[in-house]
Structures are given as C-alpha cells and as structure tokens.
Design a protein around this motif. Structure first.
Motif, PDB file in Angstrom:
ATOM      1  N   ALA A 108     -20.396 107.029-101.119  1.00 48.62           N
ATOM      2  CA  ALA A 108     -20.701 105.667-101.547  1.00 48.62           C
ATOM      3  C   ALA A 108     -21.596 105.664-102.778  1.00 48.62           C
ATOM      4  O   ALA A 108     -21.271 105.039-103.795  1.00 48.62           O
ATOM      5  N   GLU A 109     -22.716 106.393-102.705  1.00 50.82           N
ATOM      6  CA  GLU A 109     -23.740 106.289-103.741  1.00 50.82           C
ATOM      7  C   GLU A 109     -23.393 107.024-105.027  1.00 50.82           C
ATOM      8  O   GLU A 109     -23.890 106.655-106.092  1.00 50.82           O
ATOM      9  N   VAL A 110     -22.552 108.047-104.965  1.00 50.43           N
ATOM     10  CA  VAL A 110     -22.198 108.795-106.172  1.00 50.43           C
ATOM     11  C   VAL A 110     -20.789 108.429-106.643  1.00 50.43           C
ATOM     12  O   VAL A 110     -20.598 107.959-107.766  1.00 50.43           O
ATOM     13  N   VAL A 111     -19.806 108.625-105.783  1.00 50.31           N
ATOM     14  CA  VAL A 111     -18.411 108.414-106.199  1.00 50.31           C
ATOM     15  C   VAL A 111     -18.132 106.933-106.466  1.00 50.31           C
ATOM     16  O   VAL A 111     -17.599 106.576-107.521  1.00 50.31           O
ATOM     17  N   CYS A 112     -18.510 106.076-105.525  1.00 46.79           N
ATOM     18  CA  CYS A 112     -18.267 104.640-105.734  1.00 46.79           C
ATOM     19  C   CYS A 112     -19.067 104.100-106.912  1.00 46.79           C
ATOM     20  O   CYS A 112     -18.582 103.242-107.649  1.00 46.79           O
ATOM     21  N   SER A 113     -20.268 104.624-107.111  1.00 50.31           N
ATOM     22  CA  SER A 113     -21.062 104.198-108.276  1.00 50.31           C
ATOM     23  C   SER A 113     -20.380 104.604-109.579  1.00 50.31           C
ATOM     24  O   SER A 113     -20.392 103.843-110.553  1.00 50.31           O
ATOM     25  N   ALA A 114     -19.779 105.794-109.610  1.00 50.17           N
ATOM     26  CA  ALA A 114     -19.042 106.223-110.802  1.00 50.17           C
ATOM     27  C   ALA A 114     -17.862 105.292-111.059  1.00 50.17           C
ATOM     28  O   ALA A 114     -17.597 104.898-112.205  1.00 50.17           O
ATOM     29  N   PHE A 115     -17.150 104.914-109.998  1.00 47.20           N
ATOM     30  CA  PHE A 115     -16.034 103.973-110.148  1.00 47.20           C
ATOM     31  C   PHE A 115     -16.517 102.630-110.688  1.00 47.20           C
ATOM     32  O   PHE A 115     -15.867 102.018-111.526  1.00 47.20           O
ATOM     33  N   ILE A 116     -17.669 102.176-110.208  1.00 42.02           N
ATOM     34  CA  ILE A 116     -18.218 100.896-110.677  1.00 42.02           C
ATOM     35  C   ILE A 116     -18.601 100.984-112.143  1.00 42.02           C
ATOM     36  O   ILE A 116     -18.326 100.066-112.920  1.00 42.02           O
ATOM     37  N   ILE A 117     -19.225 102.081-112.546  1.00 41.94           N
ATOM     38  CA  ILE A 117     -19.590 102.252-113.955  1.00 41.94           C
ATOM     39  C   ILE A 117     -18.346 102.179-114.834  1.00 41.94           C
ATOM     40  O   ILE A 117     -18.346 101.524-115.876  1.00 41.94           O
ATOM     41  N   LEU A 118     -17.279 102.833-114.412  1.00 43.74           N
ATOM     42  CA  LEU A 118     -16.030 102.823-115.174  1.00 43.74           C
ATOM     43  C   LEU A 118     -15.276 101.501-115.063  1.00 43.74           C
ATOM     44  O   LEU A 118     -14.422 101.203-115.889  1.00 43.74           O
ATOM     45  N   GLY A 119     -15.588 100.741-114.043  1.00 46.67           N
ATOM     46  CA  GLY A 119     -14.819  99.525-113.803  1.00 46.67           C
ATOM     47  C   GLY A 119     -13.451  99.872-113.245  1.00 46.67           C
ATOM     48  O   GLY A 119     -12.457  99.247-113.569  1.00 46.67           O
ATOM     49  N   LEU A 120     -13.398 100.857-112.371  1.00 46.48           N
ATOM     50  CA  LEU A 120     -12.148 101.326-111.783  1.00 46.48           C
ATOM     51  C   LEU A 120     -12.168 101.023-110.288  1.00 46.48           C
ATOM     52  O   LEU A 120     -12.952 101.604-109.543  1.00 46.48           O
ATOM     53  N   GLY A 121     -11.323 100.103-109.868  1.00 41.30           N
ATOM     54  CA  GLY A 121     -11.298  99.718-108.463  1.00 41.30           C
ATOM     55  C   GLY A 121     -12.619  99.133-108.009  1.00 41.30           C
ATOM     56  O   GLY A 121     -13.055  99.369-106.888  1.00 41.30           O
ATOM     57  N   THR A 122     -13.228  98.368-108.864  1.00 42.55           N
ATOM     58  CA  THR A 122     -14.586  97.880-108.636  1.00 42.55           C
ATOM     59  C   THR A 122     -14.723  97.119-107.325  1.00 42.55           C
ATOM     60  O   THR A 122     -15.660  97.362-106.558  1.00 42.55           O
ATOM     61  N   ARG A 123     -13.805  96.201-107.067  1.00 46.71           N
ATOM     62  CA  ARG A 123     -13.918  95.401-105.841  1.00 46.71           C
ATOM     63  C   ARG A 123     -13.823  96.278-104.590  1.00 46.71           C
ATOM     64  O   ARG A 123     -14.485  96.011-103.600  1.00 46.71           O
ATOM     65  N   LEU A 124     -13.005  97.306-104.637  1.00 47.82           N
ATOM     66  CA  LEU A 124     -12.925  98.228-103.499  1.00 47.82           C
ATOM     67  C   LEU A 124     -14.151  99.141-103.439  1.00 47.82           C
ATOM     68  O   LEU A 124     -14.647  99.444-102.358  1.00 47.82           O
ATOM     69  N   ALA A 125     -14.629  99.562-104.595  1.00 49.53           N
ATOM     70  CA  ALA A 125     -15.756 100.501-104.656  1.00 49.53           C
ATOM     71  C   ALA A 125     -17.053  99.895-104.141  1.00 49.53           C
ATOM     72  O   ALA A 125     -17.913 100.617-103.637  1.00 49.53           O
ATOM     73  N   VAL A 126     -17.214  98.582-104.262  1.00 47.84           N
ATOM     74  CA  VAL A 126     -18.466  97.987-103.799  1.00 47.84           C
ATOM     75  C   VAL A 126     -18.523  97.848-102.283  1.00 47.84           C
ATOM     76  O   VAL A 126     -19.614  97.762-101.714  1.00 47.84           O
ATOM     77  N   ILE A 127     -17.398  97.888-101.611  1.00 48.78           N
ATOM     78  CA  ILE A 127     -17.399  97.689-100.161  1.00 48.78           C
ATOM     79  C   ILE A 127     -18.199  98.783 -99.440  1.00 48.78           C
ATOM     80  O   ILE A 127     -19.069  98.456 -98.623  1.00 48.78           O
ATOM     81  N   PRO A 128     -17.962 100.092 -99.718  1.00 47.37           N
ATOM     82  CA  PRO A 128     -18.807 101.098 -99.063  1.00 47.37           C
ATOM     83  C   PRO A 128     -20.286 100.965 -99.430  1.00 47.37           C
ATOM     84  O   PRO A 128     -21.165 101.257 -98.604  1.00 47.37           O
ATOM     85  N   LEU A 129     -20.565 100.494-100.630  1.00 45.22           N
ATOM     86  CA  LEU A 129     -21.959 100.323-101.037  1.00 45.22           C
ATOM     87  C   LEU A 129     -22.611  99.144-100.327  1.00 45.22           C
ATOM     88  O   LEU A 129     -23.787  99.196 -99.977  1.00 45.22           O
ATOM     89  N   ILE A 130     -21.853  98.094-100.092  1.00 50.56           N
ATOM     90  CA  ILE A 130     -22.374  96.964 -99.310  1.00 50.56           C
ATOM     91  C   ILE A 130     -22.686  97.443 -97.893  1.00 50.56           C
ATOM     92  O   ILE A 130     -23.744  97.130 -97.334  1.00 50.56           O
TER      93      ILE A 130
END
Length: 141
Positions: free
Chosen positions: A67-89
């Motif tokens: 969540a904190e590394v991989v999903c954050s990288a996806f968010i930075i890139l704007g790749l699958g952002t809506r899906l990537a924030v779910i594990p972080l939430i």
C-alpha cells in the motif's frame, strides 16, 4: 475592481495542476513511511509488526509495504489512481482504529488527514496530467 475571492466556479487547468501536485506530494510523503517498512521486510530478520488481520506479522507488513510504496508510486504516476487509493484508505483506517485507537487525537489526526486526501483522489481521480488520462484518451477502459 472585481474580486474573485467569493467566486464559486473553478478553473479546470488550475484544478488539474492541483491534482498533480496533490498526487505527487501525498505519494512522496507516504513513501517516506513505506520505505523503512520495505527495508525492514527485506532485511530478513524477525519481523515485529501489528497483525490485526491474524495473517502473521510478515503478511501484515507486506500488505502495508504494498500500500505505502507500490500504491503510492501508482498515485504519483497517476496510474490506476482510484484503485491505488483504496488500499491506502484501508491502511489509514487501520492506523486510526487499530494502531492509534487508544492514543490521543493528535496521533490519529495524521492518518485521518491522509485518508481525507485519498478519498479526494478517489472522488476526483488523477486529473489531466496523469497516465490514467493518457490511457483514457486511447480508449483503455
């Protein structure tokens, strides 16, 4: 001279720039929490981490790192952002209601603020300056 202080509309270009800044900054800030966890995971020693799911501390730590590394990288890139924030939430809810449940509000405040930003990204998406936007233009859905 007319003041824009009470204007209720917003400029799409500014909103998209703000989403870019928000994504990059929140992703980098969360990575600063995740990278030490990744290092702990890779060191291979005994892992002591909260196991609130009952899956073992190694699995729990791995989920936090994803969540904190991989999903954050996806968010930075704007790749699958809506899906990537779910594990972080989910990670922030865990921090609030499991890790810091007995702590004063000041300790719960940071994960709450992170969670509100992640919910904002869930609602608004990654914006114009993202891989999501490029993929959407090419017809990937």
């Amino acid at each position: 001279m007319k003041s824009n202080l009470f204007e209720t509309t917003f400029n799409n270009n500014i909103a998209n720039l703000w989403l870019l800044l928000l994504r990059v900054s929140i992703g980098a800030l969360m990575m600063s929490h995740g990278l030490p966890k990744l290092q702990m995971l890779l060191e291979g020693g005994e892992i002591q981490f909260v196991d609130w799911l009952g899956l073992g501390p190694t699995v729990s730590l791995t989920l936090a790192v994803l969540a904190e590394v991989v999903c954050s990288a996806f968010i930075i890139l704007g790749l699958g952002t809506r899906l990537a924030v779910i594990p972080l939430i989910i990670t922030m809810l865990t921090a609030i209601f499991v890790i810091h449940v007995n702590d004063p509000f000041a300790k719960q405040e940071f994960p709450l603020l992170y969670m509100l930003i992640y919910i904002t990204l869930l609602v608004f998406g990654s914006g114009k300056f993202s891989i999501d936007q490029k993929m959407n233009r090419r017809g990937y859905r």
